[in-house]
Design a protein around this motif. Structure first.
Motif, mmCIF file in Angstrom:
data_model
loop_
_atom_site.group_PDB
_atom_site.id
_atom_site.type_symbol
_atom_site.label_atom_id
_atom_site.label_comp_id
_atom_site.label_asym_id
_atom_site.label_seq_id
_atom_site.Cartn_x
_atom_site.Cartn_y
_atom_site.Cartn_z
ATOM 1 N N MET B 108 -37.728 39.234 -11.415
ATOM 2 C CA MET B 108 -38.517 38.208 -12.083
ATOM 3 C C MET B 108 -39.688 37.891 -11.157
ATOM 4 O O MET B 108 -39.573 38.055 -9.939
ATOM 5 C CB MET B 108 -37.694 36.945 -12.331
ATOM 6 C CG MET B 108 -37.133 36.305 -11.083
ATOM 7 S SD MET B 108 -36.521 34.655 -11.382
ATOM 8 C CE MET B 108 -38.052 33.810 -11.713
ATOM 9 N N ARG B 110 -42.478 35.033 -10.056
ATOM 10 C CA ARG B 110 -42.862 33.622 -10.165
ATOM 11 C C ARG B 110 -44.378 33.503 -10.034
ATOM 12 O O ARG B 110 -44.996 34.257 -9.282
ATOM 13 C CB ARG B 110 -42.196 32.808 -9.051
ATOM 14 C CG ARG B 110 -40.690 32.812 -9.126
ATOM 15 C CD ARG B 110 -40.090 31.825 -8.130
ATOM 16 N NE ARG B 110 -38.640 31.838 -8.217
ATOM 17 C CZ ARG B 110 -37.850 32.460 -7.355
ATOM 18 N NH1 ARG B 110 -38.360 33.124 -6.339
ATOM 19 N NH2 ARG B 110 -36.544 32.428 -7.512
ATOM 20 N N HIS B 129 -47.619 39.560 -12.786
ATOM 21 C CA HIS B 129 -46.983 38.461 -13.497
ATOM 22 C C HIS B 129 -47.081 38.644 -15.005
ATOM 23 O O HIS B 129 -46.128 38.365 -15.745
ATOM 24 C CB HIS B 129 -47.601 37.123 -13.079
ATOM 25 C CG HIS B 129 -46.860 35.956 -13.665
ATOM 26 N ND1 HIS B 129 -47.303 35.290 -14.777
ATOM 27 C CD2 HIS B 129 -45.681 35.390 -13.321
ATOM 28 C CE1 HIS B 129 -46.427 34.342 -15.089
ATOM 29 N NE2 HIS B 129 -45.442 34.380 -14.221
ATOM 30 N N PHE B 132 -44.516 41.026 -16.162
ATOM 31 C CA PHE B 132 -43.199 40.377 -16.228
ATOM 32 C C PHE B 132 -43.092 39.520 -17.493
ATOM 33 O O PHE B 132 -42.094 39.568 -18.212
ATOM 34 C CB PHE B 132 -42.964 39.521 -14.985
ATOM 35 C CG PHE B 132 -41.792 38.592 -15.131
ATOM 36 C CD1 PHE B 132 -40.501 39.091 -15.236
ATOM 37 C CD2 PHE B 132 -41.964 37.223 -15.191
ATOM 38 C CE1 PHE B 132 -39.415 38.239 -15.405
ATOM 39 C CE2 PHE B 132 -40.893 36.366 -15.355
ATOM 40 C CZ PHE B 132 -39.613 36.884 -15.458
ATOM 41 N N GLN B 133 -44.149 38.760 -17.759
ATOM 42 C CA GLN B 133 -44.117 37.894 -18.945
ATOM 43 C C GLN B 133 -43.991 38.712 -20.221
ATOM 44 O O GLN B 133 -43.296 38.336 -21.160
ATOM 45 C CB GLN B 133 -45.391 37.067 -19.017
ATOM 46 C CG GLN B 133 -45.338 35.841 -18.119
ATOM 47 C CD GLN B 133 -46.411 34.858 -18.469
ATOM 48 O OE1 GLN B 133 -47.557 35.246 -18.657
ATOM 49 N NE2 GLN B 133 -46.071 33.590 -18.553
ATOM 50 N N GLY B 136 -40.396 40.729 -19.846
ATOM 51 C CA GLY B 136 -39.203 39.944 -19.528
ATOM 52 C C GLY B 136 -38.474 40.459 -18.312
ATOM 53 O O GLY B 136 -37.453 39.909 -17.900
ATOM 54 N N VAL B 137 -38.987 41.526 -17.739
ATOM 55 C CA VAL B 137 -38.404 42.097 -16.533
ATOM 56 C C VAL B 137 -39.531 42.838 -15.828
ATOM 57 O O VAL B 137 -40.455 43.345 -16.480
ATOM 58 C CB VAL B 137 -37.230 43.052 -16.860
ATOM 59 C CG1 VAL B 137 -37.658 44.169 -17.780
ATOM 60 C CG2 VAL B 137 -36.591 43.622 -15.599
ATOM 61 N N ILE B 169 -40.969 37.047 -5.895
ATOM 62 C CA ILE B 169 -40.173 37.951 -6.730
ATOM 63 C C ILE B 169 -38.710 37.768 -6.330
ATOM 64 O O ILE B 169 -38.409 37.493 -5.161
ATOM 65 C CB ILE B 169 -40.591 39.439 -6.585
ATOM 66 C CG1 ILE B 169 -40.608 39.875 -5.119
ATOM 67 C CG2 ILE B 169 -41.922 39.709 -7.253
ATOM 68 C CD1 ILE B 169 -40.892 41.354 -4.913
ATOM 69 N N LEU B 172 -33.688 39.748 -11.063
ATOM 70 C CA LEU B 172 -33.503 39.165 -12.381
ATOM 71 C C LEU B 172 -32.032 39.311 -12.732
ATOM 72 O O LEU B 172 -31.503 40.416 -12.705
ATOM 73 C CB LEU B 172 -34.351 39.930 -13.398
ATOM 74 C CG LEU B 172 -34.390 39.387 -14.791
ATOM 75 C CD1 LEU B 172 -35.263 38.140 -14.872
ATOM 76 C CD2 LEU B 172 -34.944 40.431 -15.738
ATOM 77 N N SER B 176 -30.185 36.813 -17.708
ATOM 78 C CA SER B 176 -31.487 36.361 -18.182
ATOM 79 C C SER B 176 -32.272 37.500 -18.789
ATOM 80 O O SER B 176 -33.064 37.311 -19.694
ATOM 81 C CB SER B 176 -32.273 35.707 -17.055
ATOM 82 O OG SER B 176 -32.460 36.607 -16.012
ATOM 83 N N GLU B 177 -32.024 38.739 -18.279
ATOM 84 C CA GLU B 177 -32.709 39.886 -18.877
ATOM 85 C C GLU B 177 -32.261 40.043 -20.327
ATOM 86 O O GLU B 177 -33.047 40.243 -21.227
ATOM 87 C CB GLU B 177 -32.382 41.152 -18.089
ATOM 88 C CG GLU B 177 -33.179 42.348 -18.539
ATOM 89 C CD GLU B 177 -32.896 43.576 -17.689
ATOM 90 O OE1 GLU B 177 -33.484 44.608 -17.970
ATOM 91 O OE2 GLU B 177 -32.082 43.493 -16.766
ATOM 92 N N HIS B 180 -33.773 37.324 -22.476
ATOM 93 C CA HIS B 180 -35.166 37.548 -22.814
ATOM 94 C C HIS B 180 -35.280 38.630 -23.882
ATOM 95 O O HIS B 180 -36.030 38.504 -24.840
ATOM 96 C CB HIS B 180 -35.962 37.966 -21.588
ATOM 97 C CG HIS B 180 -37.419 38.168 -21.892
ATOM 98 N ND1 HIS B 180 -38.344 37.178 -21.745
ATOM 99 C CD2 HIS B 180 -38.079 39.233 -22.396
ATOM 100 C CE1 HIS B 180 -39.531 37.625 -22.125
ATOM 101 N NE2 HIS B 180 -39.395 38.874 -22.510
#
Lengths: 194, 215
Positions: B108, B110, B129, B132-133, B136-137, B169, B172, B176-177, B180
């Motif tokens: 993930m 940040r 980032h 990632f958004q 989701g990973v 980082i 993840l 949560s993966e 998402h």
């Protein structure tokens, strides 16, 4: 108590008269439920019967697993069916008639929809390559704008060639699945880094 | 690359610490507390560059006497940004960094305003980032391998170093993966296959392939 069966789907699709019903029959070990009716629109010029619902066949893999084969109607207006068909599917085979310009136009529409809306491994089979006026594989690849998608000549009437096409799709899907597996990390692989 | 691991742990813990590191035959030290690294910006940047390359790094956490340290503090994001500004590596360090990258799990990312600390590679960090958004990973291996050229790869490796050391980082969790992915499935417009576990999928495909071969 009977053990529950797992069912996975293989979708065989593409424009009218490309050989989808034949391929479903070739890959099934059960009697195929076909929903062919007499064609009434422009399709009647191509063949007397056409699929209006779904061709359906079953290939029993073992006691706990069945592969259900679905042949879709060959018109792009049936694209909406992907939402249902793709659930639990392991891949899709597109068949296209190499001799027909109409087939290519329809295929382009169907494939465009598929690429935008469906996330499944796919392979394209070019049928009727032995017929006069058939476009070459290279020409088809360009005309259909297939990108990286694999296109393979196939005679849908021959069981062996249908098998090769299905095995190509499944082989590619297997490689993808193995790569995904490789990306899985065990906690012990990296726990000293965090 | 143990120095990255030690620096990350030290910065995340925010406890007073002293980093002892060897450069050539000399052992040097730099102090750290939650306000940052002790020293001038130039001293700290050089110390961090030496630490990156050092084969021997020890972080001491017990009985740290900060009275001997410079009163000036350089906040960690500022210090790392300065140390990595224009930082380039030789082939050996590159290989070590790539090897380190290969070990990183799905991550993930940040969001942190690194631009406030003059982080030169902020644009690349923003791309990271965004990836990632979107997905989701975040997979660092993909990010590094997608570099356009060797200079871009250096930039990406620097972003990896900065985000790793500063704790931007983190692994993840599989939960949560999954969560998402579930969200993507609900809101995304792509119809997807019913999720099966990956190992299970390989097994299924292998069985089907064997069966079709035997037809």
């Amino acid at each position: 108590m009977e053990e529950s069966k797992q069912i996975v789907k293989l979708v065989i699709t593409g424009p009218v008269n490309a050989g989808k019903t034949t391929m479903v029959q070739n890959l099934s070990d059960s009697q195929v439920a076909a929903t062919d009716v007499a064609a009434t629109d422009h399709v009647s010029q191509l063949k007397s019967m056409t699929t209006v619902g779904l061709d359906f066949g079953i290939l029993k893999i073992d006691e706990t697993l069945e592969l259900h084969l679905f042949g879709t109607p060959g018109q792009s207006r049936f694209n909406f069916m992907w939402n249902i068909l793709s659930k639990g599917a392991i891949g899709a085979i597109f068949l296209v008639d190499s001799t027909s310009d109409d087939s290519l136009v329809e295929m382009t529409k169907m494939f465009e929809y598929f690429q935008k809306n469906v996330d499944l491994p796919v392979v394209v089979g070019a049928t009727k390559q032995d017929m006069p006026g058939a476009k070459s594989i290279e020409e088809l690849k360009t005309l259909l704008n297939l990108g990286d998608t694999m296109i393979i000549p196939v005679d849908a009437r021959k069981k062996e060639e249908s098998k090769i096409l299905a095995l190509t799709l499944l082989g590619n899907a297997l490689v993808d699945a193995q790569e995904e597996d490789d990306e899985e990390y065990e906690d012990s692989d990296y726990e000293d880094l965090f | 690359m143990n120095s990255l691991v030690f620096l990350r742990r030290m910065i995340i813990s925010q406890q007073p610490a002293r980093v002892d590191y060897t450069v050539g035959n000399q052992t040097k030290s730099v102090y750290y507390d939650r306000s940052g690294f002790a020293g001038t910006p130039i001293e700290v940047a050089q110390a961090l560059r030496d630490i990156f390359k050092s084969q021997s790094v020890i972080v001491v956490n017990n009985d740290i006497d900060l009275s001997q340290a410079n009163k000036l503090r350089i906040f960690a994001p500022q210090a790392i940004s300065s140390a990595l500004a224009g930082y380039k590596f030789d082939a050996e360090t590159r290989a070590v960094l790539l090897s380190f990258t290969m070990r990183l799990p799905p991550l993930m990312v940040r969001l942190f305003p690194m631009n406030r600390y003059a982080f030169q590679d902020n644009a690349s960090y923003m791309k990271m980032h965004m990836q990632f958004q979107h997905n989701g990973v975040f997979r660092m291996q993909h990010y590094i391998s997608q570099a356009d050229n060797s200079l871009d790869e250096i930039v990406r490796l620097r972003v990896m170093m900065a985000t790793y050391i500063l704790g931007l980082i983190a692994p993840l969790s599989k939960q949560s993966e999954k969560s998402h992915n579930a969200t993507q499935r609900i809101y995304g417009n792509k119809a997807q296959a019913t999720p099966t576990t990956r190992g299970k999928k390989v097994g299924l495909l292998s069985k089907i392939i064997m069966r079709i071969r035997g037809l």
